[in-house]
Design a protein around this motif. Structure first.
Motif, PDB file in Angstrom:
ATOM      1  N   LYS A 228      10.284  -9.470  -6.395  1.00  0.00           N
ATOM      2  CA  LYS A 228       9.177  -8.683  -5.871  1.00  0.00           C
ATOM      3  C   LYS A 228       9.724  -7.384  -5.296  1.00  0.00           C
ATOM      4  CE  LYS A 228       6.245 -12.662  -4.834  1.00  0.00           C
ATOM      5  NZ  LYS A 228       5.488 -13.390  -3.782  1.00  0.00           N
ATOM      6  N   LEU A 229       9.113  -6.267  -5.708  1.00  0.00           N
ATOM      7  CA  LEU A 229       9.640  -4.969  -5.306  1.00  0.00           C
ATOM      8  C   LEU A 229       9.575  -4.755  -3.803  1.00  0.00           C
ATOM      9  CD1 LEU A 229       8.210  -2.644  -8.118  1.00  0.00           C
ATOM     10  CD2 LEU A 229      10.586  -3.323  -7.753  1.00  0.00           C
TER      11      LEU A 229
ATOM     12  N   ARG B 106      12.545  -3.883   1.267  1.00  0.00           N
ATOM     13  CA  ARG B 106      12.816  -4.270   2.660  1.00  0.00           C
ATOM     14  C   ARG B 106      14.267  -4.704   2.824  1.00  0.00           C
ATOM     15  NH1 ARG B 106       7.501  -6.316   2.015  1.00  0.00           N
ATOM     16  NH2 ARG B 106       6.018  -5.279   3.423  1.00  0.00           N
ATOM     17  N   ALA B 107      14.793  -5.390   1.810  1.00  0.00           N
ATOM     18  CA  ALA B 107      16.198  -5.785   1.876  1.00  0.00           C
ATOM     19  C   ALA B 107      17.116  -4.564   1.849  1.00  0.00           C
ATOM     20  CB  ALA B 107      16.533  -6.725   0.712  1.00  0.00           C
ATOM     21  N   SER B 108      16.725  -3.523   1.100  1.00  0.00           N
ATOM     22  CA  SER B 108      17.552  -2.316   1.048  1.00  0.00           C
ATOM     23  C   SER B 108      17.509  -1.549   2.365  1.00  0.00           C
ATOM     24  CB  SER B 108      17.085  -1.423  -0.109  1.00  0.00           C
ATOM     25  OG  SER B 108      15.792  -0.921   0.121  1.00  0.00           O
TER      26      SER B 108
ATOM     27  N   ASP C  25       4.349   1.053   1.145  1.00  0.00           N
ATOM     28  CA  ASP C  25       2.936   0.940   0.789  1.00  0.00           C
ATOM     29  C   ASP C  25       2.644  -0.439   0.184  1.00  0.00           C
ATOM     30  OD1 ASP C  25       0.391   2.650   0.514  1.00  0.00           O
ATOM     31  OD2 ASP C  25       0.568   1.720  -1.463  1.00  0.00           O
ATOM     32  N   SER C  26       1.386  -0.893   0.359  1.00  0.00           N
ATOM     33  CA  SER C  26       0.994  -2.202  -0.189  1.00  0.00           C
ATOM     34  C   SER C  26       0.988  -2.219  -1.711  1.00  0.00           C
ATOM     35  CB  SER C  26      -0.397  -2.580   0.319  1.00  0.00           C
ATOM     36  OG  SER C  26      -1.369  -1.613  -0.085  1.00  0.00           O
ATOM     37  N   SER C  27       1.045  -1.033  -2.323  1.00  0.00           N
ATOM     38  CA  SER C  27       1.027  -0.996  -3.787  1.00  0.00           C
ATOM     39  C   SER C  27       2.269  -1.655  -4.389  1.00  0.00           C
ATOM     40  CB  SER C  27       0.926   0.455  -4.267  1.00  0.00           C
ATOM     41  OG  SER C  27       1.999   1.238  -3.772  1.00  0.00           O
ATOM     42  N   LEU C  28       3.385  -1.701  -3.645  1.00  0.00           N
ATOM     43  CA  LEU C  28       4.574  -2.366  -4.169  1.00  0.00           C
ATOM     44  C   LEU C  28       4.337  -3.861  -4.333  1.00  0.00           C
ATOM     45  CD1 LEU C  28       5.901   0.374  -3.010  1.00  0.00           C
ATOM     46  CD2 LEU C  28       7.998  -0.961  -3.023  1.00  0.00           C
ATOM     47  N   ALA C  29       3.660  -4.464  -3.347  1.00  0.00           N
ATOM     48  CA  ALA C  29       3.363  -5.893  -3.466  1.00  0.00           C
ATOM     49  C   ALA C  29       2.357  -6.162  -4.575  1.00  0.00           C
ATOM     50  CB  ALA C  29       2.843  -6.423  -2.126  1.00  0.00           C
ATOM     51  N   GLU C  30       1.448  -5.209  -4.825  1.00  0.00           N
ATOM     52  CA  GLU C  30       0.438  -5.390  -5.872  1.00  0.00           C
ATOM     53  C   GLU C  30       1.030  -5.333  -7.268  1.00  0.00           C
ATOM     54  OE1 GLU C  30      -2.306  -2.314  -5.048  1.00  0.00           O
ATOM     55  OE2 GLU C  30      -3.053  -3.223  -3.186  1.00  0.00           O
ATOM     56  N   MET C  31       2.238  -4.828  -7.416  1.00  0.00           N
ATOM     57  CA  MET C  31       2.860  -4.770  -8.738  1.00  0.00           C
ATOM     58  C   MET C  31       3.213  -6.150  -9.269  1.00  0.00           C
ATOM     59  SD  MET C  31       2.921  -1.609  -9.710  1.00  0.00           S
ATOM     60  CE  MET C  31       1.301  -1.556  -8.909  1.00  0.00           C
ATOM     61  N   GLY C  32       3.308  -7.171  -8.378  1.00  0.00           N
ATOM     62  CA  GLY C  32       3.655  -8.504  -8.828  1.00  0.00           C
ATOM     63  C   GLY C  32       5.129  -8.622  -9.160  1.00  0.00           C
TER      64      GLY C  32
ATOM     65  N   ILE D 143       7.204   5.000   0.678  1.00  0.00           N
ATOM     66  CA  ILE D 143       7.529   4.387  -0.622  1.00  0.00           C
ATOM     67  C   ILE D 143       6.257   3.746  -1.167  1.00  0.00           C
ATOM     68  CG2 ILE D 143       9.011   2.780  -1.854  1.00  0.00           C
ATOM     69  CD1 ILE D 143      10.946   2.910   0.482  1.00  0.00           C
ATOM     70  N   ARG D 144       5.878   4.141  -2.385  1.00  0.00           N
ATOM     71  CA  ARG D 144       4.700   3.551  -3.038  1.00  0.00           C
ATOM     72  C   ARG D 144       4.986   3.404  -4.526  1.00  0.00           C
ATOM     73  NH1 ARG D 144       2.669   8.242  -0.953  1.00  0.00           N
ATOM     74  NH2 ARG D 144       1.280   6.990   0.345  1.00  0.00           N
ATOM     75  N   ALA D 145       4.141   2.645  -5.227  1.00  0.00           N
ATOM     76  CA  ALA D 145       4.370   2.379  -6.652  1.00  0.00           C
ATOM     77  C   ALA D 145       3.038   2.234  -7.373  1.00  0.00           C
ATOM     78  CB  ALA D 145       5.213   1.111  -6.835  1.00  0.00           C
ATOM     79  N   LYS D 146       3.079   2.445  -8.680  1.00  0.00           N
ATOM     80  CA  LYS D 146       1.910   2.189  -9.527  1.00  0.00           C
ATOM     81  C   LYS D 146       2.391   1.873 -10.942  1.00  0.00           C
ATOM     82  CE  LYS D 146       0.806   6.868 -11.211  1.00  0.00           C
ATOM     83  NZ  LYS D 146      -0.264   7.854 -11.375  1.00  0.00           N
ATOM     84  N   ALA D 147       1.547   1.167 -11.672  1.00  0.00           N
ATOM     85  CA  ALA D 147       1.874   0.785 -13.058  1.00  0.00           C
ATOM     86  C   ALA D 147       1.472   1.906 -14.008  1.00  0.00           C
ATOM     87  CB  ALA D 147       1.160  -0.508 -13.435  1.00  0.00           C
TER      88      ALA D 147
END
Length: 624
Positions: free
Chosen positions: A472-473, A478-480, A497-504, A540-544
């Motif tokens: 999980k990203l 968080r580990a980094s 951002d919560s979008s990292l957890a939404e990536m699965g 930090i945020r992410a999207k597909a």
């Protein structure tokens, strides 16, 4: 063929033969009666449509008779008084009674008064079959033989079919002699047909029977309709019957080809009844088959399918740690236990083979690297020794003494000349020596490059096979952050951002990506320190995304540090370019870019310039 398959096949054949026989009887005997009833009802529906059109003509004829057998109309034909026109022949007469034509003609066919109106526009119109001045004596609507004569029906015009009613103009007491004819009519348009469809609750339509107005298929239908067979029924499909007939004009010739679309509800209900009977017959056979199948499934098929699926899963996943653990005391249980034992032995053998291959490969690789490095270092060491020997021959102390004597002392001219010639000769020797040293240094640089190339090849092979795992990203980021220095934690805020957890879950190289995140965060923190900010933030945020048809995860790491000059956006990923403190190597982002590229991803930066922070973009595949 297995015993279960043979039993099932025999039962299936017996039940199927019985079902086919019963279905054949129903299909050949019972179902045709539904078809006959359906056709009979379809003819009755078409007869209702024809009767509705006749009623419409009858109502128009009755209305025309009320006007024709009227003393006021009788006098109007003779004197043409305007009061009659104003009182009875206004536009409202047309619109209120849905009439398109009203003609009042004398016995010679001359039009005493007549108008043809378009009810949609309200204006008058011309129809070639009804001239404005007079009608020919042979006109079908003028052929009255007595005061009780009635001419009503369909009249074909250039503007389409028209329902026409013509009555002789007589007195209110139905006495003559006739002074002419009163003609009323309305076009048989879509509105009239729609009203008739609502009356009959039958969906029907019509086509004028004249050359060029109907298709070849409809002409073929028309040729099959005769006086002995006035109706033609066509099965369009399993849901619709089409019933055809003709409707005559006022002279008795076919004027309209009518078609009614009848839903095949009767045959559908018959089919439902047949299917119900067929299903009820099949139920017993199906129950027998199901009971037998359940018994075989529990005792034989299920365990064998489980064993087969287990073997297939191991072949696809290459996971030799999975065990079936099928607790049975029969032959299938013995087979499962032997299979688990075989997998266990295969797993142990593969582990030993992998360890042996790994150690052998590493030893062979290290031996080759050391050999190549030794070959490259030998001439390098010789060149360095030669340089040191050459440097020892330089008379540094004498040169310094001559230089001080010329600058600080006051030698006589002869001494000054000797010192100057000495320095000139020494400088020439130094120039020659520097040139020789430059060539040797170039050789050393080439040999160092060769060593670096050897190490790069070694690094490539060392990174060629990285283990991948699902992760999980958000947890990895968080580990980094936990790898950052403690002195940064109080002044720097890393917002995930919560979008990292939404990536699965993402399948990737965990250790390598963890190091990339840690390196980028470290660079962001140092950039914020160099900017002198006391409240630094990293978002930090992410999207597909889809990139060239591949599912990618786009991760943005934005800081409010010192920023990057536009000209250095690409150069920051080059080796030896660093803004860190003295002694830094400058290979962090260079290594990160190479690592992301090895993952078939992409790493790039964007910034509006110094003082505006920076954003690093990571694109990694969701599944490598």
């Amino acid at each position: 063929m297995s015993l279960r398959s043979k039993i099932l096949l025999i039962l299936f054949v017996v039940v199927s033969l019985y079902a086919v026989l019963d279905y054949g009887i129903q299909r050949l005997v019972v179902f045709p009666s539904f078809i006959t009833l359906e056709r009979h009802e379809a003819k009755k529906d078409m007869e209702r449509c024809v009767e509705a059109l006749r009623r419409e003509i009858h109502h128009l004829d009755t209305f025309a008779n009320d006007w024709a057998a009227w003393d006021d109309t009788y006098r109007f034909v003779q004197d043409g008084n305007k009061d009659y026109i104003e009182s009875n022949l206004a536009v409202e007469t047309f619109t209120g009674n849905n009439l398109n034509i009203i003609y009042v003609c004398n016995v010679k066919g001359e039009v005493v008064w007549g108008e043809i109106r378009d009810l949609e526009t309200g204006g008058t119109m011309q129809v070639w079959e009804f001239p404005a001045s007079s009608l020919p004596e042979t006109h079908p609507s003028l052929q009255h033989e007595s005061v009780d004569s009635s001419i009503a029906g369909v009249f074909m015009t250039e503007c389409g079919p028209m329902l026409v009613a013509s009555r002789p103009i007589i007195t209110t007491e139905n006495k003559g002699p006739s002074r002419g004819s009163l003609i009323m009519g309305r076009f048989l348009n879509d509105n009239v047909v729609k009203a008739l469809v609502e009356q009959t609750r039958v969906d029907f339509r019509f086509w004028p029977v004249k050359k060029g107005s109907i298709s070849a298929d409809e002409m073929d239908v028309l040729n099959h309709i005769t006086a002995d067979a006035p109706f033609l029924i066509s099965e369009l499909d399993n849901d619709l019957l089409q019933v055809y007939t003709t409707f005559p004009d006022i002279q008795g010739f076919p004027a309209l080809l009518m078609r009614a679309d009848i839903s095949r509800e009767i045959s559908a209900k018959g089919g439902v009844a047949m299917r119900f009977a067929f299903v009820s017959i099949m139920v017993v056979g199906i129950i027998v088959l199901i009971v037998l199948l359940v018994l075989l499934q529990q005792t034989v098929v299920g365990p064998i399918a489980k064993l087969t699926g287990h073997a297939t899963a191991i072949g696809k996943s290459d996971d030799l740690s999975a065990r079936l653990s099928l607790k049975r005391r029969d032959e299938i249980g013995a087979l499962a236990r032997e299979f688990d034992c075989m997998v266990e032995q295969l797993s142990e053998a593969r582990k030993k083979l992998l360890e042996q291959s790994y150690h052998s490969g590493m030893a062979e690789m290290a031996s080759g690297v050391l050999h190549h490095m030794r070959n490259a270092l030998s001439p390098m060491i010789g060149d360095i020794g030669a340089l040191r020997q050459d440097l020892r021959t330089v008379p540094i102390e004498k040169l310094e003494m001559a230089q001080r004597a010329l600058v600080e002392g006051n030698p006589d001219p002869e001494r000054r000349k000797d010192l100057t010639q000495y320095l000139v000769l020494a400088i020439k020797n130094l120039v020659r020596l520097v040139r020789e040293m430059k060539g040797k240094l170039d050789d050393i640089a080439g040999q160092a490059a060769q060593i670096e190339e050897i190490l790069a090849v070694q690094d490539k092979f060392a990174r060629a096979e990285r283990p991948v795992e699902k992760l999980k990203l958000d947890e990895l980021v968080r580990a980094s952050t936990a790898l950052l220095s403690d002195d940064f934690c109080g002044t720097i805020s890393v917002k995930i951002d919560s979008s990292l957890a939404e990536m699965g879950p993402v399948t990737t190289h965990r250790i390598s990506l963890l190091q990339v995140f840690a390196n980028i965060l470290q660079n962001a923190v140092e950039s914020i320190r160099r900017a002198g900010s006391t409240c630094g933030e990293v978002h930090i945020r992410a999207k597909a995304e889809q990139v060239n048809g591949i599912d990618m995860i786009h991760i943005r790491i934005r800081d409010n540090g010192e920023g990057i000059e536009p000209g250095n956006l690409n150069q920051i990923f080059q080796r030896d370019l660093s803004k860190k403190q003295q002694g830094a190597s400058g290979i962090g982002l260079h290594w990160c870019a190479n690592t992301i590229n090895a993952m078939k991803g992409q790493l790039y930066a964007e910034s509006e310039g110094i003082g505006h922070g920076a954003c690093l973009h990571l694109l990694i595949p969701r599944n490598p």
